[in-house]
Design a protein around this motif. Structure first.
Motif, PDB file in Angstrom:
ATOM      1  N   ARG A  41      86.027  -0.091  77.228  1.00 13.75           N
ATOM      2  CA  ARG A  41      86.477   0.877  76.227  1.00 13.75           C
ATOM      3  C   ARG A  41      86.603   0.193  74.871  1.00 13.75           C
ATOM      4  O   ARG A  41      86.128   0.697  73.855  1.00 13.75           O
ATOM      5  CB  ARG A  41      87.818   1.469  76.673  1.00 13.75           C
ATOM      6  N   GLU A  42      87.245  -0.968  74.839  1.00 12.41           N
ATOM      7  CA  GLU A  42      87.413  -1.702  73.587  1.00 12.41           C
ATOM      8  C   GLU A  42      86.059  -2.135  73.011  1.00 12.41           C
ATOM      9  O   GLU A  42      85.851  -2.095  71.797  1.00 12.41           O
ATOM     10  CB  GLU A  42      88.325  -2.917  73.783  1.00 12.41           C
ATOM     11  N   THR A  43      85.132  -2.528  73.880  1.00 14.20           N
ATOM     12  CA  THR A  43      83.790  -2.906  73.433  1.00 14.20           C
ATOM     13  C   THR A  43      83.085  -1.714  72.794  1.00 14.20           C
ATOM     14  O   THR A  43      82.472  -1.835  71.727  1.00 14.20           O
ATOM     15  CB  THR A  43      82.953  -3.443  74.618  1.00 14.20           C
ATOM     16  N   LEU A  44      83.173  -0.551  73.447  1.00  7.50           N
ATOM     17  CA  LEU A  44      82.532   0.656  72.926  1.00  7.50           C
ATOM     18  C   LEU A  44      83.131   1.086  71.590  1.00  7.50           C
ATOM     19  O   LEU A  44      82.406   1.428  70.656  1.00  7.50           O
ATOM     20  CB  LEU A  44      82.624   1.794  73.947  1.00  7.50           C
ATOM     21  N   ILE A  45      84.459   1.062  71.491  1.00  4.50           N
ATOM     22  CA  ILE A  45      85.124   1.417  70.233  1.00  4.50           C
ATOM     23  C   ILE A  45      84.711   0.432  69.139  1.00  4.50           C
ATOM     24  O   ILE A  45      84.400   0.833  68.013  1.00  4.50           O
ATOM     25  CB  ILE A  45      86.653   1.450  70.409  1.00  4.50           C
ATOM     26  N   GLY A  46      84.675  -0.846  69.471  1.00  9.37           N
ATOM     27  CA  GLY A  46      84.273  -1.864  68.498  1.00  9.37           C
ATOM     28  C   GLY A  46      82.849  -1.652  68.009  1.00  9.37           C
ATOM     29  O   GLY A  46      82.559  -1.778  66.811  1.00  9.37           O
ATOM     30  N   GLU A  47      81.953  -1.322  68.914  1.00  9.23           N
ATOM     31  CA  GLU A  47      80.557  -1.084  68.533  1.00  9.23           C
ATOM     32  C   GLU A  47      80.437   0.139  67.626  1.00  9.23           C
ATOM     33  O   GLU A  47      79.701   0.126  66.643  1.00  9.23           O
ATOM     34  CB  GLU A  47      79.685  -0.900  69.787  1.00  9.23           C
ATOM     35  N   CYS A  48      81.168   1.200  67.931  1.00  2.00           N
ATOM     36  CA  CYS A  48      81.143   2.397  67.076  1.00  2.00           C
ATOM     37  C   CYS A  48      81.705   2.075  65.691  1.00  2.00           C
ATOM     38  O   CYS A  48      81.151   2.527  64.681  1.00  2.00           O
ATOM     39  CB  CYS A  48      81.924   3.542  67.714  1.00  2.00           C
ATOM     40  N   ARG A  49      82.760   1.312  65.638  1.00  2.00           N
ATOM     41  CA  ARG A  49      83.331   0.935  64.334  1.00  2.00           C
ATOM     42  C   ARG A  49      82.350   0.069  63.541  1.00  2.00           C
ATOM     43  O   ARG A  49      82.206   0.250  62.345  1.00  2.00           O
ATOM     44  CB  ARG A  49      84.663   0.222  64.518  1.00  2.00           C
ATOM     45  N   ARG A  50      81.691  -0.846  64.231  1.00  2.00           N
ATOM     46  CA  ARG A  50      80.714  -1.702  63.567  1.00  2.00           C
ATOM     47  C   ARG A  50      79.586  -0.861  62.971  1.00  2.00           C
ATOM     48  O   ARG A  50      79.135  -1.111  61.861  1.00  2.00           O
ATOM     49  CB  ARG A  50      80.141  -2.713  64.561  1.00  2.00           C
ATOM     50  N   ARG A  51      79.159   0.160  63.701  1.00  2.00           N
ATOM     51  CA  ARG A  51      78.081   1.034  63.235  1.00  2.00           C
ATOM     52  C   ARG A  51      78.590   2.173  62.344  1.00  2.00           C
ATOM     53  O   ARG A  51      77.801   2.985  61.881  1.00  2.00           O
ATOM     54  CB  ARG A  51      77.340   1.647  64.425  1.00  2.00           C
ATOM     55  N   GLU A  52      79.912   2.246  62.185  1.00  2.00           N
ATOM     56  CA  GLU A  52      80.554   3.293  61.382  1.00  2.00           C
ATOM     57  C   GLU A  52      80.148   4.695  61.843  1.00  2.00           C
ATOM     58  O   GLU A  52      79.724   5.548  61.068  1.00  2.00           O
ATOM     59  CB  GLU A  52      80.260   3.099  59.895  1.00  2.00           C
ATOM     60  N   THR A  53      80.301   4.930  63.149  1.00  2.00           N
ATOM     61  CA  THR A  53      79.967   6.221  63.740  1.00  2.00           C
ATOM     62  C   THR A  53      80.974   6.565  64.826  1.00  2.00           C
ATOM     63  O   THR A  53      81.715   5.693  65.284  1.00  2.00           O
ATOM     64  CB  THR A  53      78.533   6.220  64.319  1.00  2.00           C
ATOM     65  N   THR A  54      80.996   7.824  65.210  1.00  2.00           N
ATOM     66  CA  THR A  54      81.862   8.238  66.318  1.00  2.00           C
ATOM     67  C   THR A  54      81.049   8.735  67.510  1.00  2.00           C
ATOM     68  O   THR A  54      81.620   9.155  68.506  1.00  2.00           O
ATOM     69  CB  THR A  54      82.837   9.354  65.880  1.00  2.00           C
ATOM     70  N   GLU A  55      79.723   8.698  67.375  1.00  2.00           N
ATOM     71  CA  GLU A  55      78.859   9.112  68.480  1.00  2.00           C
ATOM     72  C   GLU A  55      77.674   8.157  68.608  1.00  2.00           C
ATOM     73  O   GLU A  55      77.096   7.746  67.609  1.00  2.00           O
ATOM     74  CB  GLU A  55      78.330  10.533  68.258  1.00  2.00           C
ATOM     75  N   LEU A  56      77.341   7.837  69.839  1.00  2.00           N
ATOM     76  CA  LEU A  56      76.189   6.982  70.137  1.00  2.00           C
ATOM     77  C   LEU A  56      75.457   7.557  71.338  1.00  2.00           C
ATOM     78  O   LEU A  56      76.076   8.135  72.236  1.00  2.00           O
ATOM     79  CB  LEU A  56      76.630   5.566  70.500  1.00  2.00           C
ATOM     80  N   THR A  57      74.160   7.364  71.360  1.00  2.00           N
ATOM     81  CA  THR A  57      73.361   7.747  72.514  1.00  2.00           C
ATOM     82  C   THR A  57      72.557   6.529  72.930  1.00  2.00           C
ATOM     83  O   THR A  57      71.945   5.867  72.089  1.00  2.00           O
ATOM     84  CB  THR A  57      72.413   8.914  72.171  1.00  2.00           C
ATOM     85  N   ALA A  58      72.575   6.230  74.215  1.00  2.00           N
ATOM     86  CA  ALA A  58      71.808   5.102  74.742  1.00  2.00           C
ATOM     87  C   ALA A  58      71.349   5.469  76.146  1.00  2.00           C
ATOM     88  O   ALA A  58      72.165   5.864  76.986  1.00  2.00           O
ATOM     89  CB  ALA A  58      72.647   3.835  74.765  1.00  2.00           C
ATOM     90  N   GLY A  59      70.044   5.339  76.373  1.00  2.00           N
ATOM     91  CA  GLY A  59      69.522   5.718  77.682  1.00  2.00           C
ATOM     92  C   GLY A  59      69.837   7.181  77.924  1.00  2.00           C
ATOM     93  O   GLY A  59      69.645   8.025  77.071  1.00  2.00           O
ATOM     94  N   GLY A  60      70.380   7.473  79.051  1.00  2.00           N
ATOM     95  CA  GLY A  60      70.736   8.849  79.377  1.00  2.00           C
ATOM     96  C   GLY A  60      72.202   9.146  79.175  1.00  2.00           C
ATOM     97  O   GLY A  60      72.746  10.061  79.793  1.00  2.00           O
ATOM     98  N   TYR A  61      72.865   8.384  78.299  1.00  2.00           N
ATOM     99  CA  TYR A  61      74.304   8.540  78.108  1.00  2.00           C
ATOM    100  C   TYR A  61      74.642   8.831  76.655  1.00  2.00           C
ATOM    101  O   TYR A  61      73.976   8.352  75.740  1.00  2.00           O
ATOM    102  CB  TYR A  61      75.056   7.281  78.551  1.00  2.00           C
ATOM    103  N   ARG A  62      75.683   9.611  76.464  1.00  2.00           N
ATOM    104  CA  ARG A  62      76.169   9.920  75.122  1.00  2.00           C
ATOM    105  C   ARG A  62      77.645   9.556  75.045  1.00  2.00           C
ATOM    106  O   ARG A  62      78.445   9.996  75.863  1.00  2.00           O
ATOM    107  CB  ARG A  62      75.988  11.408  74.814  1.00  2.00           C
ATOM    108  N   LEU A  63      77.991   8.756  74.056  1.00  2.00           N
ATOM    109  CA  LEU A  63      79.370   8.321  73.825  1.00  2.00           C
ATOM    110  C   LEU A  63      79.928   9.087  72.641  1.00  2.00           C
ATOM    111  O   LEU A  63      79.247   9.272  71.635  1.00  2.00           O
ATOM    112  CB  LEU A  63      79.399   6.822  73.512  1.00  2.00           C
ATOM    113  N   LYS A  64      81.161   9.545  72.772  1.00  2.00           N
ATOM    114  CA  LYS A  64      81.821  10.214  71.662  1.00  2.00           C
ATOM    115  C   LYS A  64      83.251   9.702  71.570  1.00  2.00           C
ATOM    116  O   LYS A  64      83.953   9.601  72.576  1.00  2.00           O
ATOM    117  CB  LYS A  64      81.839  11.722  71.892  1.00  2.00           C
TER     118      LYS A  64
END
Length: 115
Positions: free
Chosen positions: A26-49
């Motif tokens: 969870r912390e890794t995902l939040i950190g990656e979103c903050r680094r990219r300055e976004t609240t949504e990511l899509t990778a493979g067949g998954y969507r993070l919000k």
């Protein structure tokens, strides 16, 4: 009975380990979103919000002192945010009466869905 106890213990240990791993991910995902300055990511067949929420943390003593009637405290019995929100919604309490009895904490919810 010993097998049941052993299996229960083993499963509880697995749950603890899984919860630790989920928290780290969870912390890794939040950190990656903050680094990219976004609240949504899509990778493979998954969507993070990421969803930002605010939670109120009440001070029992200050809340008790702000209540107009000690009987209301019995309804709340403790500064439970859910109960306080219900009392506000029902009109038993007014927001102005309890102003200053809580701090607001921002939390981030993480949801991952398969597409």
């Amino acid at each position: 009975m010993e097998e049941t106890l052993a299996r229960y213990y083993e499963l509880k240990e697995q749950i603890r380990e899984a919860e630790k791993e989920v928290a780290a991910l969870r912390e890794t995902l939040i950190g990656e979103c903050r680094r990219r300055e976004t609240t949504e990511l899509t990778a493979g067949g998954y969507r993070l919000k990421l969803i930002a929420q605010e939670r109120k943390e009440y001070d029992d003593h200050r809340l008790y002192e702000s209540l107009p009637d000690p009987d209301v405290w019995r309804l709340a019995s403790k500064a439970d945010p859910g109960k306080i929100a219900s009392l506000l919604k029902l009109g038993v309490l007014k927001e102005r009466l309890i102003a200053g009895t809580y701090t607001t904490k921002e939390i981030t919810l993480v949801t991952v869905e398969r597409q």
